[in-house]
Structure formats: C-alpha cells, structure tokens
Motif scaffolding. Structure first.
Motif, short mmCIF file in Angstrom:
data_model
loop_
_atom_site.label_atom_id
_atom_site.label_comp_id
_atom_site.label_asym_id
_atom_site.label_seq_id
_atom_site.Cartn_x
_atom_site.Cartn_y
_atom_site.Cartn_z
N HIS A 276 -12.52 18.92 25.87
CA HIS A 276 -11.67 17.74 26.01
C HIS A 276 -10.37 17.90 25.22
CE1 HIS A 276 -11.42 13.14 26.34
NE2 HIS A 276 -10.28 13.58 25.85
N CYS B 216 -6.20 7.83 24.36
CA CYS B 216 -7.50 8.38 24.75
C CYS B 216 -8.60 7.79 23.89
CB CYS B 216 -7.50 9.89 24.59
SG CYS B 216 -9.01 10.64 25.22
N HIS C 2 -6.27 18.21 26.53
CA HIS C 2 -5.07 17.53 26.04
C HIS C 2 -3.94 18.55 25.84
CE1 HIS C 2 -6.05 13.33 24.98
NE2 HIS C 2 -7.29 13.75 24.85
N HIS D 113 -12.73 14.26 19.89
CA HIS D 113 -11.88 15.44 19.77
C HIS D 113 -12.18 16.20 18.50
CE1 HIS D 113 -9.74 12.12 21.83
NE2 HIS D 113 -9.50 13.05 22.72
N GLY E 64 -11.68 9.24 23.85
CA GLY E 64 -12.72 10.28 23.81
C GLY E 64 -12.93 10.85 22.43
ZN LIG Z 1 -8.96 12.66 24.62
#
Ligand SMILES: [Zn+2]
Length: 402
Positions: A101, A198, A105, A202, A200
């Motif tokens: 992920h 985002c 980016h 990381h 998510g």
């Molecule tokens: Zn992300």
C-alpha cells in the motif's frame, strides 16, 4: 458506538486489549460464524483497495473484518464472550499489505509528478498489485522511469507521517485526490514526495517498502493497468522469475542471458520444419489421391465416392490436403474423418452436384457436433470422436442415395 481504530495512530500495533460489545451469529460464505463489535481494534477492515487483516480475538480466528458505518465488524469462527478480550494481528500479512500500500502511494506519486499520469484506481491482490493510470500509453521508459524514481526515494529512507487537516489545507499542499468528505481528513505524507488523503495502514519510512518492481502494463478500458509488487513480495516474485528463466535456459541448453536468442532460433527452426512438413504432406496427399481415384469405381449415380476414417497416426493437416486433392477430380466426393479427434471433412468437385453443407447438417442432426463451410468443402467436429466411423457411414449412404 464508534469503534476506535487503533491502526490510525499506530499501524505497528500487533496486540491490543478491547471490550466485546456484541457477538452475533452470522454466515461467513456458507459457514456459520459470529460478527463481533469491539470498543477498539487494531485489525484493519477491507477498504480503500487494501484487504482486511487476519488475526485472533481470544481463541477465535478472525476470518474477515469489515466496515459497517462507524463500526468495525470482526467475523470470527467461534463465539466470543462479552467483556474483555485480547486481540492480535497476523503480522506477516499486515506488513505485506503495508509494504504494497505504501509502495502504491509512492509509485502513483512518481507517475503523476514525473510523467503526468494520474492514478484513478488501486487494487491490492493476493499475488500482484495494480494501479490504473490515465493518459497515453506509458512507454517502457516511463514504466522504468517511475520504478527507478520510486526506488530512489526508498533508498533515501524518507520519513512517512500521518497528517490531519481540512480539504482546503491539503489542496494548498497540492494534494492530488479530490475529496468528497468534509471536516478533518487524515492524509499520508511521504517527505518531499507526496501528500495523499488515506485511511489505510502504512510503513514508517520509505526504506521499509523495501523495493518496487513494475512487472507489466496492459490496456484497461480507457486507462492503463500497471502491475507491481513491493517489499518481500518483490523478492519472492524476482526469485520465481529467475527460476523460470533458469529452467528455460536448462531446457534450451544455454546460459540464462542467451534465452531470448535461443528462443528466436527455436521458433525459426520450428517454422522452417512446419513449412517442409506442409509441402511433404501436400505431395503425399497428391500421390495418395491419384491412387485412390484410380481404384474407386463410379457408383450408380456416376459419383466417385471416397470415404475413409483415419487413425491418429495420420497428421490432422493431411486430411484437408487429401480432401482438396480428391475434390480436384470430376464427379469426386471425399468423406473423411479422423477417429482420434472426431474431425470430419466433406469435399466435392462442383460437377458432383451435391451440397456438402446440407450433408454435414444431416449428419450432425444424428451425431452431436458442429461445423460448416461452403457448398463444396466443409469441416466439422463430432462431440464424441468414437462416433466417427458411424457418422461417415451415414454420410456415405446419404450421398449414394441422392
Ligand atoms: Zn494509504
């Protein structure tokens, strides 16, 4: 009640204590399971292109994690009692997702910045990851250029941080993505490379992405789907690719770097052999057809009907050459079949005055199969190759009767 998402503040948290607020029976596919809501969780639900985590809640195995409004629902394989529970994250899986992920980016930022190709979607698969980029077809130079620039940022080990701000504030920083949500947003910042809203998980710094390997690019509707892998996954994929190359080199009896030239040579040889085989089969068909036509007596209707079933020793191509040669003779009808594959070829000299297409249809009405062609030449294939003999016998009766 809103589930507190621990991974927002610390994506490296692998273990956590939480309160079980509810545990309701549900189905996981067709398997009975339970849906658990906690007051807080370190387990990531499927969202934003990143798949869900796996892990444990007490003794229960986590099968799926999903967003349900403000709640996170953990699907587990057994009932979890209300009250306190210890949870843990399957770390190998999560770290892999974080590498892919975060790598996405960075790769997307390089495609945008260096080559003006915006990313319109992202998918993190179990084997490969993809981004769809918009614009003209990325050349090999662009694909390599984006990969190289991303790996440069990785080697500089730049810090990666989470920033909070409004859409307006991010817009001033040159944030690429249009954001529909209002209020305070969470964004990921790769120092000097990218800021992107985002939610998510990381890695902390670019070096932890490991490496990015771009493996291909294909057209996907109006966009270009770029396939890539990051981190440990890239290492595994590179090793797998190397083993394939090594195996090909062994089979070809050459060094790995000589595989492309050896393959080219093998293809050229194969094509030359095929050409030779074709002309020899044609020559053989010509001789066989002449002998066959000499031997056959015209029937009551004046037709010279040659019906033959070939076994697998005959080359499949030979049948059509043989049929073509036979059909060059006046009043000749060739009815051929190959028992190994169930292929049929019916051919006639136009003077025979039959309709091969109609004949094939009549045969296929009794024996399952398909095929077609012209009035003088048809090809068919029986579903059951074992019926070849019977199908041909029927064709012969029909031609002789008419
Ligand atoms: Zn992300």
């Amino acid at each position: 009640m809103t589930t507190r998402r621990l991974y927002y503040d610390d994506s490296y948290q692998r273990e956590f204590s939480a309160q079980v607020l509810s545990c309701e029976p549900e189905l996981h596919g067709t398997t009975p399971a339970w849906g658990v809501v906690l007051d807080s969780t370190a387990l990531y639900p499927t969202s934003g292109g990143q798949p869900h985590d796996l892990g444990k809640l007490g003794d229960a195995n986590v099968l799926d994690v999903r967003d349900e409004g403000e709640d996170v629902v953990h699907v587990v394989d057994r009932e979890v009692p209300l009250g306190s529970v210890q949870g843990c994250v399957d770390w190998a899986r999560r770290l892999d997702h974080m590498q892919q992920h975060t790598g996405q980016h960075l790769l997307s930022a390089m495609f945008q910045e260096r080559f003006g190709r915006p990313t319109v979607s992202f998918h993190l698969g179990s084997d490969v990851c993809t981004i769809d980029v918009r614009g003209p077809e990325p050349t090999d130079e662009i694909l390599e250029g984006a990969e190289h620039a991303a790996n440069q940022v990785i080697s500089e080990d730049r810090p990666i941080a989470v920033r909070y701000g409004t859409a307006e504030e991010f817009a001033e920083l040159g944030v690429r993505k249009e954001v529909q949500r209002s209020g305070i947003l969470r964004a990921l910042e790769i120092e000097g490379a990218d800021v992107q809203p985002c939610g998510g998980t990381h890695v902390k710094s670019t070096a932890q992405i490991g490496i990015i390997l771009v493996r291909g690019c294909t057209k996907m509707r109006q966009d270009w789907r770029v396939e890539f892998v990051c981190g440990r996954r890239a290492g595994r994929v590179a090793r797998h690719d190397f083993l394939l190359l090594q195996r090909a080199a062994e089979d070809l009896g050459c060094a790995p770097e000589d595989v492309p030239a050896s393959v080219q040579r093998a293809i050229a040889e194969r094509d030359a052999h095929f050409k030779t085989l074709k002309s020899q089969l044609e020559r053989l068909a010509e001789i066989d057809a002449a002998a066959e036509l000499n031997a056959v007596k015209p029937g009551a209707n004046g037709l010279r009907v040659i019906a033959r079933v070939f076994d697998q020793a005959s080359h499949a191509e030979y049948l059509s050459y043989f049929a073509t040669q036979l059909a060059k003779a006046e009043k000749a009808v060739a009815l051929l079949a190959r028992s190994a594959c169930g292929h049929l070829i019916f051919a006639q000299h136009p003077s025979a005055g039959k309709d091969m297409n109609a004949l094939l249809k009549q045969v296929l009405a009794q024996f399952a199969g398909k095929g077609g062609g012209t009035r003088d030449f048809v090809r068919g294939k029986l579903s059951d190759a074992a019926q070849a003999e019977k199908a041909l016998a029927l064709a012969e009766r029909l031609v002789s009767a008419g």
